[in-house]
Design an enzyme around this catalytic site. Structure first.
Site, short mmCIF file in Angstrom:
data_model
loop_
_atom_site.label_atom_id
_atom_site.label_comp_id
_atom_site.label_asym_id
_atom_site.label_seq_id
_atom_site.Cartn_x
_atom_site.Cartn_y
_atom_site.Cartn_z
N ASN A 183 46.36 31.30 -41.52
CA ASN A 183 45.92 31.73 -40.18
C ASN A 183 46.70 30.90 -39.16
O ASN A 183 46.41 29.72 -38.98
CB ASN A 183 44.41 31.50 -40.05
CG ASN A 183 43.91 31.78 -38.63
OD1 ASN A 183 44.63 32.32 -37.79
ND2 ASN A 183 42.66 31.42 -38.37
N GLY B 108 40.37 21.87 -38.82
CA GLY B 108 41.30 21.07 -38.02
C GLY B 108 40.94 19.60 -37.89
O GLY B 108 41.51 18.89 -37.07
N LYS C 280 46.66 31.21 -36.04
CA LYS C 280 45.96 31.07 -34.74
C LYS C 280 46.94 31.37 -33.61
O LYS C 280 47.82 32.22 -33.79
CB LYS C 280 45.31 29.68 -34.66
CG LYS C 280 44.46 29.37 -35.91
CD LYS C 280 43.58 28.18 -35.80
CE LYS C 280 42.78 28.03 -37.10
NZ LYS C 280 41.84 26.92 -37.07
N HIS D 212 36.20 34.83 -37.00
CA HIS D 212 36.53 33.40 -37.09
C HIS D 212 35.63 32.61 -36.15
O HIS D 212 35.30 33.08 -35.06
CB HIS D 212 38.00 33.18 -36.74
CG HIS D 212 38.47 31.81 -37.11
ND1 HIS D 212 38.20 30.72 -36.33
CD2 HIS D 212 39.15 31.36 -38.19
CE1 HIS D 212 38.71 29.64 -36.93
NE2 HIS D 212 39.28 30.01 -38.05
N GLU E 164 33.94 28.87 -43.88
CA GLU E 164 34.66 27.84 -43.13
C GLU E 164 33.67 26.99 -42.33
O GLU E 164 33.25 27.39 -41.24
CB GLU E 164 35.65 28.48 -42.15
CG GLU E 164 36.74 29.30 -42.80
CD GLU E 164 37.96 29.42 -41.89
OE1 GLU E 164 39.03 28.98 -42.32
OE2 GLU E 164 37.84 29.92 -40.77
N GLU F 244 36.20 30.25 -34.24
CA GLU F 244 36.76 30.00 -32.90
C GLU F 244 36.49 31.19 -31.99
O GLU F 244 36.29 31.01 -30.79
CB GLU F 244 38.26 29.71 -33.03
CG GLU F 244 38.50 28.31 -33.61
CD GLU F 244 39.82 28.12 -34.32
OE1 GLU F 244 40.71 28.97 -34.20
OE2 GLU F 244 39.94 27.10 -35.04
P1 13P Z 1 42.62 24.21 -40.73
O1 13P Z 1 43.18 24.53 -42.09
O2 13P Z 1 43.69 23.85 -39.72
O3 13P Z 1 41.48 23.25 -40.79
O4 13P Z 1 42.02 25.61 -40.16
C1 13P Z 1 41.17 26.34 -40.97
C2 13P Z 1 40.94 27.63 -40.32
O5 13P Z 1 40.31 27.72 -39.28
C3 13P Z 1 41.52 28.83 -40.95
O6 13P Z 1 41.01 30.00 -40.42
#
Ligand code: 13P
Length: 246
Positions: A8, A167, A10, A91, A161, A93
């Site tokens: 991903n 992150g 982003k 997601h 997740e 976010e």
């Molecule tokens: P990270 O691998 O950067 O922690 O992100 C995970 C994520 O949100 C994948 O959708």
């Protein structure tokens, strides 16, 4: 079950970064036993799809409608038209920043199916919810509301997740991942019968080359959804290699 390792990106990636997509695609070709995907910004899907045959190209979100007065949004049909084979929906976010509800996410998953692409439906608790002992209840509630009644493993995956692991470099213990994935599996089987056993459950949140092997060895961890470590081939490839030998 074949493992799925999906990146991903982003909101990262300009046309110049297509070379990174190329490098990742070439690298993952060495592991044909693993399904791989890269969910990239919508602007890059057309130039990336079709050029890199070893890896599916996907989007990161879609609108639930086919078309209409939804300024700035992209429909699942538009993703498919650009060459996407899948999309992430729900997601954390987007749940947090765009206020997406479980019903919204269910509509987006339905839209993906309607458009003929796969969906990765994300669920996960916040740190406060985990500290309050609510993690499993929160995740199962999200799961119930976000999945469509016709969910099957050929077009839908779930990604667990934990928000606090995204992150941050922090990951849950093996025991906590195992318990959550087992709870998700039990909920899928309870709702969809034997078909619930065929729906892949991915883990996401700070997965990297160092921790992938132990995470991917956990029962009911059928792959990973990778953020930061999916941006460069040298970080993504060890995760795919770990999946190949899991
Ligand atoms: P990270 O691998 O950067 O922690 O992100 C995970 C994520 O949100 C994948 O959708």
């Amino acid at each position: 079950m074949r493992k799925l390792i999906a990146g991903n990106w982003k909101m990262n990636g300009l046309l110049a970064e297509l070379e990174d997509v190329a490098a990742i695609s070439e690298a993952v070709a060495a592991h044909p036993s693993v399904d791989t995907a890269l969910c990239i910004p919508a602007t890059l899907i057309r130039p990336a799809a079709g050029r890199f045959a070893d890896m599916a190209i996907g989007g990161q979100d879609c609108h639930m409608a086919v078309s209409g007065a939804h300024t700035g949004c992209v429909s699942a049909e538009m993703l498919a038209d650009a060459g996407a084979k899948l999309t992430i929906v729900g997601h954390s976010e987007r749940r947090a920043a765009q206020g997406e509800s479980d019903a919204d996410i269910r509509g987006k998953a339905l839209a993906a199916r309607r458009a003929g692409i796969a969906a990765i439906v994300c669920v996960g608790e916040t740190e406060a919810e985990r500290d309050a002992g609510q993690a499993e209840a929160v995740v199962l509630h999200q799961l119930t509301g976000s999945l469509t009644d016709d969910a099957t493993g050929d077009w839908l995956s779930v990604a667990y997740e934990p928000v606090w692991a995204i992150g941050t470099g922090r990951i849950p213990s093996v025991e906590d991942v195992a318990a959550m994935h087992a709870a998700i599996r039990a909920a899928l089987v309870a709702r969809f019968g034997a078909g619930g056993a065929d729906i892949r459950i991915l883990y996401g949140g700070s997965m990297n080359g160092e921790n992938a092997a132990s995470l991917l060895a956990i029962p009911n961890v059928d792959g990973g959804l990778i953020g930061g470590a999916s941006l460069k081939a040298e970080k993504f490839l060890p995760i795919v290699a770990a999946a190949a030998s899991a």
